[in-house]
Design a protein around this motif. Sequence first.
Motif, PDB file in Angstrom:
ATOM      1  N   UNK A   3       0.827  -1.206   0.000  1.00  0.00           N
ATOM      2  CA  UNK A   3       0.000   0.000   0.000  1.00  0.00           C
ATOM      3  C   UNK A   3       0.864   1.260   0.000  1.00  0.00           C
ATOM      4  N   UNK A   4       1.976   1.231   0.720  1.00  0.00           N
ATOM      5  CA  UNK A   4       2.872   2.383   0.754  1.00  0.00           C
ATOM      6  C   UNK A   4       3.441   2.674  -0.631  1.00  0.00           C
ATOM      7  N   UNK A   5       3.848   1.638  -1.337  1.00  0.00           N
ATOM      8  CA  UNK A   5       4.359   1.830  -2.705  1.00  0.00           C
ATOM      9  C   UNK A   5       3.276   2.384  -3.617  1.00  0.00           C
ATOM     10  N   UNK A   6       2.053   1.911  -3.449  1.00  0.00           N
ATOM     11  CA  UNK A   6       0.941   2.425  -4.250  1.00  0.00           C
ATOM     12  C   UNK A   6       0.655   3.884  -3.978  1.00  0.00           C
ATOM     13  N   UNK A   7       0.684   4.264  -2.713  1.00  0.00           N
ATOM     14  CA  UNK A   7       0.434   5.662  -2.345  1.00  0.00           C
ATOM     15  C   UNK A   7       1.549   6.562  -2.857  1.00  0.00           C
ATOM     16  N   UNK A   8       2.802   6.129  -2.702  1.00  0.00           N
ATOM     17  CA  UNK A   8       3.924   6.926  -3.216  1.00  0.00           C
ATOM     18  C   UNK A   8       3.864   7.056  -4.735  1.00  0.00           C
ATOM     19  N   UNK A   9       3.481   5.983  -5.403  1.00  0.00           N
ATOM     20  CA  UNK A   9       3.313   6.038  -6.856  1.00  0.00           C
ATOM     21  C   UNK A   9       2.230   7.011  -7.269  1.00  0.00           C
ATOM     22  N   UNK A  10       1.116   6.985  -6.538  1.00  0.00           N
ATOM     23  CA  UNK A  10       0.028   7.915  -6.849  1.00  0.00           C
ATOM     24  C   UNK A  10       0.444   9.361  -6.636  1.00  0.00           C
ATOM     25  N   UNK A  11       1.141   9.633  -5.528  1.00  0.00           N
ATOM     26  CA  UNK A  11       1.583  11.004  -5.263  1.00  0.00           C
ATOM     27  C   UNK A  11       2.567  11.493  -6.322  1.00  0.00           C
ATOM     28  N   UNK A  12       3.497  10.635  -6.720  1.00  0.00           N
ATOM     29  CA  UNK A  12       4.465  11.021  -7.754  1.00  0.00           C
ATOM     30  C   UNK A  12       3.760  11.257  -9.082  1.00  0.00           C
ATOM     31  N   UNK A  13       2.805  10.393  -9.427  1.00  0.00           N
ATOM     32  CA  UNK A  13       2.064  10.561 -10.678  1.00  0.00           C
ATOM     33  C   UNK A  13       1.232  11.834 -10.658  1.00  0.00           C
TER      34      UNK A  13
END
Length: 66
Positions: A3-13
């Motif tokens: 979930x952390x990787x998904x959230x970081x990916x969303x924020x970067x995108x």
Amino acid sequence: MKQLLGVLGFLALAQGVLGLLHEFTRWHVGLVQRLGFLDGYELYASIALIVPAFALFAASGSRRPG
């Protein structure tokens, strides 16, 4: 971790897309144009945020749950 990787990916995108939106429409959105040391390189910084976002999504998808 997944979930952390998904959230970081969303924020970067999101920040990358908002930076591109600012470059092409001059709307004052996103964080990239507010960083003074990126003056003149906002477009490259926005693209550089989008590329690792997809890598974070791929890493998130390859992780086992738990």
